[in-house]
Write a protein that holds these residues in place. Structure first.
Motif, PDB file in Angstrom:
ATOM      1  N   LEU A 215      -4.831   0.722  12.729  1.00  0.00           N
ATOM      2  CA  LEU A 215      -4.353   1.036  11.379  1.00  0.00           C
ATOM      3  C   LEU A 215      -4.451  -0.201  10.492  1.00  0.00           C
ATOM      4  O   LEU A 215      -4.853  -0.105   9.329  1.00  0.00           O
ATOM      5  CB  LEU A 215      -2.922   1.566  11.428  1.00  0.00           C
ATOM      6  CG  LEU A 215      -2.732   2.884  12.176  1.00  0.00           C
ATOM      7  CD1 LEU A 215      -1.249   3.225  12.264  1.00  0.00           C
ATOM      8  CD2 LEU A 215      -3.522   4.016  11.539  1.00  0.00           C
ATOM      9  N   ALA A 216      -4.096  -1.375  11.045  1.00  0.00           N
ATOM     10  CA  ALA A 216      -4.214  -2.615  10.280  1.00  0.00           C
ATOM     11  C   ALA A 216      -5.675  -2.881   9.913  1.00  0.00           C
ATOM     12  O   ALA A 216      -5.970  -3.322   8.791  1.00  0.00           O
ATOM     13  CB  ALA A 216      -3.641  -3.781  11.072  1.00  0.00           C
ATOM     14  N   ALA A 217      -6.588  -2.609  10.832  1.00  0.00           N
ATOM     15  CA  ALA A 217      -8.014  -2.780  10.536  1.00  0.00           C
ATOM     16  C   ALA A 217      -8.455  -1.829   9.423  1.00  0.00           C
ATOM     17  O   ALA A 217      -9.246  -2.198   8.548  1.00  0.00           O
ATOM     18  CB  ALA A 217      -8.843  -2.572  11.794  1.00  0.00           C
ATOM     19  N   MET A 218      -7.941  -0.603   9.431  1.00  0.00           N
ATOM     20  CA  MET A 218      -8.264   0.346   8.361  1.00  0.00           C
ATOM     21  C   MET A 218      -7.708  -0.142   7.021  1.00  0.00           C
ATOM     22  O   MET A 218      -8.382  -0.038   5.983  1.00  0.00           O
ATOM     23  CB  MET A 218      -7.723   1.723   8.704  1.00  0.00           C
ATOM     24  CG  MET A 218      -8.423   2.388   9.849  1.00  0.00           C
ATOM     25  SD  MET A 218      -7.592   3.948  10.278  1.00  0.00           S
ATOM     26  CE  MET A 218      -8.309   4.279  11.885  1.00  0.00           C
ATOM     27  N   LEU A 219      -6.491  -0.666   7.033  1.00  0.00           N
ATOM     28  CA  LEU A 219      -5.914  -1.211   5.803  1.00  0.00           C
ATOM     29  C   LEU A 219      -6.739  -2.396   5.310  1.00  0.00           C
ATOM     30  O   LEU A 219      -7.020  -2.524   4.113  1.00  0.00           O
ATOM     31  CB  LEU A 219      -4.462  -1.622   6.041  1.00  0.00           C
ATOM     32  CG  LEU A 219      -3.479  -0.459   6.192  1.00  0.00           C
ATOM     33  CD1 LEU A 219      -2.185  -0.929   6.851  1.00  0.00           C
ATOM     34  CD2 LEU A 219      -3.205   0.207   4.847  1.00  0.00           C
ATOM     35  N   TYR A 220      -7.141  -3.252   6.224  1.00  0.00           N
ATOM     36  CA  TYR A 220      -7.980  -4.407   5.894  1.00  0.00           C
ATOM     37  C   TYR A 220      -9.300  -3.945   5.280  1.00  0.00           C
ATOM     38  O   TYR A 220      -9.781  -4.518   4.303  1.00  0.00           O
ATOM     39  CB  TYR A 220      -8.230  -5.217   7.174  1.00  0.00           C
ATOM     40  CG  TYR A 220      -9.009  -6.482   6.988  1.00  0.00           C
ATOM     41  CD1 TYR A 220      -8.370  -7.671   6.645  1.00  0.00           C
ATOM     42  CD2 TYR A 220     -10.387  -6.511   7.185  1.00  0.00           C
ATOM     43  CE1 TYR A 220      -9.088  -8.853   6.491  1.00  0.00           C
ATOM     44  CE2 TYR A 220     -11.103  -7.686   7.032  1.00  0.00           C
ATOM     45  CZ  TYR A 220     -10.440  -8.853   6.681  1.00  0.00           C
ATOM     46  OH  TYR A 220     -11.148 -10.013   6.534  1.00  0.00           O
ATOM     47  N   ASP A 221      -9.881  -2.889   5.854  1.00  0.00           N
ATOM     48  CA  ASP A 221     -11.141  -2.350   5.351  1.00  0.00           C
ATOM     49  C   ASP A 221     -10.938  -1.450   4.135  1.00  0.00           C
ATOM     50  O   ASP A 221     -11.877  -0.810   3.670  1.00  0.00           O
ATOM     51  CB  ASP A 221     -11.890  -1.603   6.451  1.00  0.00           C
ATOM     52  CG  ASP A 221     -13.080  -2.401   6.976  1.00  0.00           C
ATOM     53  OD1 ASP A 221     -13.256  -3.554   6.551  1.00  0.00           O
ATOM     54  OD2 ASP A 221     -13.833  -1.854   7.797  1.00  0.00           O
ATOM     55  N   THR A 222      -9.720  -1.390   3.622  1.00  0.00           N
ATOM     56  CA  THR A 222      -9.449  -0.706   2.357  1.00  0.00           C
ATOM     57  C   THR A 222      -9.167  -1.712   1.248  1.00  0.00           C
ATOM     58  O   THR A 222      -9.704  -1.583   0.150  1.00  0.00           O
ATOM     59  CB  THR A 222      -8.264   0.278   2.510  1.00  0.00           C
ATOM     60  OG1 THR A 222      -8.568   1.221   3.546  1.00  0.00           O
ATOM     61  CG2 THR A 222      -8.012   1.047   1.220  1.00  0.00           C
ATOM     62  N   VAL A 223      -8.338  -2.729   1.531  1.00  0.00           N
ATOM     63  CA  VAL A 223      -8.049  -3.723   0.482  1.00  0.00           C
ATOM     64  C   VAL A 223      -9.300  -4.516   0.114  1.00  0.00           C
ATOM     65  O   VAL A 223      -9.556  -4.755  -1.078  1.00  0.00           O
ATOM     66  CB  VAL A 223      -6.882  -4.677   0.847  1.00  0.00           C
ATOM     67  CG1 VAL A 223      -5.573  -3.940   0.928  1.00  0.00           C
ATOM     68  CG2 VAL A 223      -7.154  -5.490   2.096  1.00  0.00           C
ATOM     69  N   GLY A 224     -10.073  -4.931   1.121  1.00  0.00           N
ATOM     70  CA  GLY A 224     -11.283  -5.705   0.838  1.00  0.00           C
ATOM     71  C   GLY A 224     -12.262  -4.952  -0.042  1.00  0.00           C
ATOM     72  O   GLY A 224     -12.683  -5.467  -1.085  1.00  0.00           O
ATOM     73  N   PRO A 225     -12.642  -3.741   0.324  1.00  0.00           N
ATOM     74  CA  PRO A 225     -13.560  -2.984  -0.517  1.00  0.00           C
ATOM     75  C   PRO A 225     -13.018  -2.650  -1.907  1.00  0.00           C
ATOM     76  O   PRO A 225     -13.800  -2.508  -2.842  1.00  0.00           O
ATOM     77  CB  PRO A 225     -13.811  -1.707   0.301  1.00  0.00           C
ATOM     78  CG  PRO A 225     -13.715  -2.191   1.714  1.00  0.00           C
ATOM     79  CD  PRO A 225     -12.558  -3.163   1.675  1.00  0.00           C
ATOM     80  N   ALA A 226     -11.696  -2.544  -2.058  1.00  0.00           N
ATOM     81  CA  ALA A 226     -11.149  -2.319  -3.405  1.00  0.00           C
ATOM     82  C   ALA A 226     -11.569  -3.458  -4.321  1.00  0.00           C
ATOM     83  O   ALA A 226     -11.955  -3.241  -5.475  1.00  0.00           O
ATOM     84  CB  ALA A 226      -9.625  -2.198  -3.346  1.00  0.00           C
ATOM     85  N   LEU A 227     -11.520  -4.682  -3.802  1.00  0.00           N
ATOM     86  CA  LEU A 227     -11.959  -5.839  -4.585  1.00  0.00           C
ATOM     87  C   LEU A 227     -13.477  -5.927  -4.620  1.00  0.00           C
ATOM     88  O   LEU A 227     -14.065  -6.147  -5.692  1.00  0.00           O
ATOM     89  CB  LEU A 227     -11.360  -7.126  -4.004  1.00  0.00           C
ATOM     90  CG  LEU A 227     -11.734  -8.427  -4.703  1.00  0.00           C
ATOM     91  CD1 LEU A 227     -11.353  -8.398  -6.187  1.00  0.00           C
ATOM     92  CD2 LEU A 227     -11.086  -9.605  -3.993  1.00  0.00           C
ATOM     93  N   LEU A 228     -14.127  -5.752  -3.478  1.00  0.00           N
ATOM     94  CA  LEU A 228     -15.589  -5.857  -3.427  1.00  0.00           C
ATOM     95  C   LEU A 228     -16.276  -4.935  -4.431  1.00  0.00           C
ATOM     96  O   LEU A 228     -17.286  -5.309  -5.030  1.00  0.00           O
ATOM     97  CB  LEU A 228     -16.098  -5.539  -2.023  1.00  0.00           C
ATOM     98  CG  LEU A 228     -15.832  -6.585  -0.950  1.00  0.00           C
ATOM     99  CD1 LEU A 228     -16.200  -6.036   0.419  1.00  0.00           C
ATOM    100  CD2 LEU A 228     -16.583  -7.870  -1.245  1.00  0.00           C
TER     101      LEU A 228
END
Length: 148
Positions: free
Chosen positions: A61-74
Motif C-alpha cells: 500500500l505504501a508503494a502504491m501511495l508512493y507511485d501516486t504522489v510522485g506521478p501527481a508531481l511528474l
C-alpha cells in the motif's frame, strides 16, 4: 494530454514501458488534471501482496501511495524535469483484500523546487484504505538518481 512529453508521459501513453515497480503494482493511468496538479490511478493488488491472513501488506500500500504522489508531481513537470522524493509518511486506516485499488494524488503546494504532495487509496466503492503525505524536490532529468 497526448501532446505532453517526458518520462512520465512516455510511460502512461504507451510510448515506453512502465517502470517495473509500477508494472508489478498493476498501475493503470486513469486521468490527470495538469493545471490543478491532480492524478487518478488504479492498482491491482494480487494474492502475492498478502500477509498470512489474506490482507494486502502495508508495504505494498505504501508503494502504491508512493507511485501516486510522485506521478501527481511528474504529470505537471516539463520534459527535462524529474522529481526526487524527500520523505513519505503513511497512514493505514483499514485492511484491504486483493483486487482493484484506486489512487488519487495531488500537488498541495509547490514553492520553487520543493513540492508538498498528498495521496489517498480507496476501494472501488470509495472506502478509504490509506493516505500519505510527501515532500519532493524537482530536479533536472539528468540529475535523477540511478539508485538509492
Amino acid at each position: 494530454m497526448s501532446g505532453r512529453s517526458g518520462p512520465f508521459w512516455e510511460g502512461v501513453q504507451g510510448r515506453a514501458p512502465l517502470p517495473r515497480a509500477a508494472a508489478t503494482l498493476g498501475l493503470e493511468f486513469l486521468d490527470a488534471d495538469v493545471e490543478n496538479g491532480t492524478i487518478e490511478l488504479a492498482f491491482t493488488a494480487t494474492e502475492d501482496f498478502t500477509n498470512p491472513v489474506g490482507n494486502v501488506l502495508g508495504a505494498f500500500l505504501a508503494a502504491m501511495l508512493y507511485d501516486t504522489v510522485g506521478p501527481a508531481l511528474l504529470a505537471t513537470l516539463a520534459p527535462d524535469e524529474f522529481q526526487s522524493t524527500l520523505e513519505l509518511h503513511t497512514h493505514f486506516l483499514r485492511p484491504v483484500r486483493p483486487g482493484r485499488i484506486l489512487g488519487k494524488g495531488r500537488v498541495v503546494h509547490r514553492a520553487g523546487d520543493i513540492a508538498f504532495l498528498e495521496a489517498i487509496l480507496t476501494t472501488p466503492d470509495g472506502t478509504t484504505i490509506a493516505t500519505a503525505g510527501a515532500t519532493a524536490r524537482v530536479i533536472p532529468l539528468g540529475q535523477a538518481p540511478t539508485s538509492v
